[in-house]
Design a protein around this motif. Structure first.
Motif, PDB file in Angstrom:
ATOM      1  N   GLY A   1       0.769  -1.222   0.000  1.00 36.72           N
ATOM      2  CA  GLY A   1       0.000   0.000   0.000  1.00 36.72           C
ATOM      3  C   GLY A   1       0.805   1.281   0.000  1.00 36.72           C
ATOM      4  O   GLY A   1       0.233   2.373  -0.006  1.00 36.72           O
ATOM      5  N   GLU A   2       2.140   1.169  -0.012  1.00 35.85           N
ATOM      6  CA  GLU A   2       2.970   2.377  -0.040  1.00 35.85           C
ATOM      7  C   GLU A   2       2.957   3.021  -1.423  1.00 35.85           C
ATOM      8  O   GLU A   2       3.191   4.223  -1.561  1.00 35.85           O
ATOM      9  CB  GLU A   2       4.392   2.043   0.382  1.00 35.85           C
ATOM     10  N   GLU A   3       2.747   2.238  -2.471  1.00 33.22           N
ATOM     11  CA  GLU A   3       2.543   2.746  -3.829  1.00 33.22           C
ATOM     12  C   GLU A   3       1.092   2.462  -4.180  1.00 33.22           C
ATOM     13  O   GLU A   3       0.646   1.317  -4.134  1.00 33.22           O
ATOM     14  CB  GLU A   3       3.482   2.049  -4.821  1.00 33.22           C
ATOM     15  N   MET A   4       0.346   3.501  -4.534  1.00 26.90           N
ATOM     16  CA  MET A   4      -1.096   3.333  -4.711  1.00 26.90           C
ATOM     17  C   MET A   4      -1.461   2.702  -6.046  1.00 26.90           C
ATOM     18  O   MET A   4      -2.566   2.206  -6.229  1.00 26.90           O
ATOM     19  CB  MET A   4      -1.808   4.678  -4.567  1.00 26.90           C
ATOM     20  N   GLY A   5      -0.522   2.721  -7.007  1.00 25.06           N
ATOM     21  CA  GLY A   5      -0.787   2.058  -8.268  1.00 25.06           C
ATOM     22  C   GLY A   5      -1.579   2.902  -9.257  1.00 25.06           C
ATOM     23  O   GLY A   5      -1.750   4.105  -9.075  1.00 25.06           O
ATOM     24  N   ARG A   6      -2.103   2.243 -10.291  1.00 25.75           N
ATOM     25  CA  ARG A   6      -2.660   2.927 -11.459  1.00 25.75           C
ATOM     26  C   ARG A   6      -4.179   2.804 -11.585  1.00 25.75           C
ATOM     27  O   ARG A   6      -4.748   3.162 -12.610  1.00 25.75           O
ATOM     28  CB  ARG A   6      -1.995   2.353 -12.714  1.00 25.75           C
ATOM     29  N   ASP A   7      -4.826   2.321 -10.536  1.00 26.51           N
ATOM     30  CA  ASP A   7      -6.276   2.121 -10.631  1.00 26.51           C
ATOM     31  C   ASP A   7      -7.036   3.419 -10.855  1.00 26.51           C
ATOM     32  O   ASP A   7      -8.107   3.423 -11.466  1.00 26.51           O
ATOM     33  CB  ASP A   7      -6.792   1.441  -9.354  1.00 26.51           C
ATOM     34  N   GLY A   8      -6.496   4.533 -10.378  1.00 28.82           N
ATOM     35  CA  GLY A   8      -7.220   5.798 -10.449  1.00 28.82           C
ATOM     36  C   GLY A   8      -7.488   6.301 -11.853  1.00 28.82           C
ATOM     37  O   GLY A   8      -8.432   7.067 -12.077  1.00 28.82           O
ATOM     38  N   CYS A   9      -6.657   5.885 -12.826  1.00 30.03           N
ATOM     39  CA  CYS A   9      -6.907   6.283 -14.215  1.00 30.03           C
ATOM     40  C   CYS A   9      -7.637   5.185 -14.985  1.00 30.03           C
ATOM     41  O   CYS A   9      -7.913   5.343 -16.172  1.00 30.03           O
ATOM     42  CB  CYS A   9      -5.590   6.638 -14.912  1.00 30.03           C
TER      43      CYS A   9
END
Length: 561
Positions: free
Chosen positions: A430-438
């Motif tokens: 969870g320290e890198e939130m990743g690309r789900d937001g786009c």
């Protein structure tokens, strides 16, 4: 020789290509996941938008451990989003609309569900089945330590044990074992895949991780620290061929020369664009006529919202393209990065420093805080995004748009942990939130279940309440909407694009102003005083002009007097 529709072999040089992330575009059957039938139903929308081609992100059978980039079968459609018959129906609709189709090809790695990898797991050490991938003995007396300390792109070890003292390489998720591209069966099978989709009418391919296929796995393996140093040398300090064991090796172009022979079997020849994160003086090799033909230029995407960075990037990119005989590709958003309407609304978006050095850091802070600190100025971000896109669409070369940007969609930062899908989030605790937001589905209606994305189950990544204000239904009747700005600009672009030349008009410190052949010019004011336009007819503007002058964060196209 097979004939594909569309006779111009150079159609791609100044095309506008719209990226569709299939699972988040339109859900026709109501299961919460976008599908091919949904895409087919939206072909009239894309035709009205005015794009020349679409690029489909992976739609192949997949466990979706990395958004479809974990491919279990390269010559089929994921049952969750359709069938080959649905694909053929979609192709028929696109052909009738005069829109070409490019599909994503993922050659660096397969899914761990791929029949070859499952065979490899069942087979002993040293078997032909394992040789299609990259297996190595572990270290230590029990071989229970990875072969090296390499870290994968998504975080954690790049090696995964299989229980018999051997480990396989995965530069991305554990579900994505890397192919051994020295193996003739791997090479031959991908040639079959290229022909399979070309025979179904596609016009080209977007090549995922194009710079990663060829690897030097000779012993002893270098350390992660050595690898990082070599990576910086290849990207930041000028390229030296073949210094990195995993990235941008000259041998990869032997593969693409084979692919080019397949592309040239078709009339017109197939096109391809490389996703290659390489030094600028190496891009031309991927984009050569003997290779893939085009390579993405991500430099503008990485720019802070500053006039000098944009101008330097435009000049360098055009120079790179001319050196390869290709054309430049311009892109601001895609499925891997924070949407540019959000990037440009963050407090550090105009900060000076480094080689585009703030892009990653200020986006990371925004995502980690789930949009709370720093706070995005949504209105400012959209105003800047509209201006930047209008300017970009006037540049020589091809333009790549990402679904939803024509609506001005911002990033969805606040996603519940249980709804996240990106392996980056899970492999980094969870320290890198990743690309789900786009990758949240796009809204079609102002209200209703999933805002018209699909009327059944909740969308696979839930859509926030504010999405309705950005819906197609909301923007379609509004002449000043971002959607209608894109429509006007794309229609004019087709009409005005004459060649691939550009002439700078002035050196104003906060203004980009250039002319294109055909009697039109473009001015973009970043943060300067109101800029006075020369005499002429205003064709389109990203915002309101003030007494014939261009205010800051605004771009305009002008027909010269």
């Amino acid at each position: 020789m097979t004939k594909t529709y569309g006779a111009d072999p150079n159609w791609w040089r100044q095309a506008c290509v719209y990226q569709i992330y299939p699972r988040s575009f339109a859900d026709a059957n109501g299961d919460g996941i976008g599908d091919l039938q949904g895409i087919t139903e939206k072909v009239p929308y894309l035709q009205q938008l005015g794009v020349d081609a679409v690029w489909l992100s992976p739609f192949y059978p997949s466990a979706l451990k990395d958004g479809g980039y974990d491919v279990a079968d390269y010559r089929d459609v994921d049952p969750k989003i359709g069938t080959l018959a649905d694909f053929d129906a979609m192709m028929t609709a696109f052909k009738a609309a005069g829109i070409k189709v490019i599909v994503d090809i993922v050659p660096n790695h397969s899914s761990d569900d791929h029949v070859w990898f499952q065979e490899a797991l069942r087979s002993p050490k040293g078997s032909p089945a394992r040789d299609r991938y990259i297996f190595r003995d572990g270290l230590g007396p029990n071989k229970d330590q990875p072969p090296s300390d390499w870290v994968c792109i998504f975080g954690g070890s790049a090696w995964e044990p299989v229980g018999d003292g051997q480990w396989y390489l995965h530069l991305f998720d554990t579900s994505q074992p890397d192919f051994n591209w020295r193996h003739p069966e791997v090479r031959a099978d991908f040639l079959t895949t290229l022909r399979f989709w070309a025979d179904r009418g596609v016009s080209g391919f977007r090549v995922d991780v194009a710079h990663g296929l060829a690897k030097d796995m000779s012993e002893p393996l270098k350390s992660q620290e050595e690898m990082h140093t070599l990576f910086l040398e290849t990207i930041e300090n000028g390229a030296r061929p073949n210094i990195h064991p995993l990235w941008d090796r000259d041998e990869v172009h032997e593969i693409y020369r084979e692919w080019r022979k397949v592309f040239d079997e078709y009339d017109p020849p197939l096109t391809a664009v490389a996703e290659a994160w390489v030094a600028s003086d190496r891009k031309h090799i991927y984009a050569s006529p003997e290779g893939l033909g085009q390579s993405f230029s991500f430099d503008m995407l990485m720019c802070n919202f500053r006039r000098d960075e944009f101008r330097d990037t435009i000049e360098a990119s055009l120079k790179d393209a001319s050196g390869s005989g290709s054309s430049t590709t311009w892109v601001f958003s895609n499925h891997d990065v924070v949407r540019h309407a959000t990037r440009y609304g963050l407090p550090k978006a105009v900060e000076k420093g480094g080689s585009h050095g703030n892009f990653a850091s200020f986006c990371k802070d925004y995502l980690v805080s789930r949009g709370k600190d720093p706070v995005c100025d949504v209105e400012l971000g959209l105003r800047r995004a509209r201006a930047a896109t209008l300017m970009m669409l006037a540049l020589p070369g091809s333009a790549y748009l990402y679904q939803g940007e024509e609506l001005g969609l911002p990033e969805v930062a606040d996603i519940a942990d249980q709804d996240r899908q990106d392996p980056t989030f899970f492999r980094n605790n969870g320290e890198e939130m990743g690309r789900d937001g786009c990758r949240v589905p796009i809204p079609w209606t102002k209200t209703g279940k999933n805002f018209g994305f699909g009327g059944g189950k909740t969308a696979h990544i839930p859509m926030p309440e504010w999405m309705g204000e950005f819906a197609v239904e909301a923007e379609d009747p509004d002449a000043a909407s971002t959607l209608n700005l894109y429509r006007r600009a794309l229609g004019l672009r087709r009409e005005l694009q004459a060649d691939e030349t550009l002439e700078w008009v002035n050196d104003e410190p906060e203004v980009l102003h250039f002319k294109r052949n055909g009697g039109w010019e473009v001015a973009m004011n970043f943060d300067g005083p109101e800029y006075e336009l020369p005499k002429g007819e205003v064709l389109v503007a990203s915002g309101k002009l003030v007494g014939g002058k261009v205010p800051k964060n605004t771009a305009v196209w002008l027909k010269s007097a």
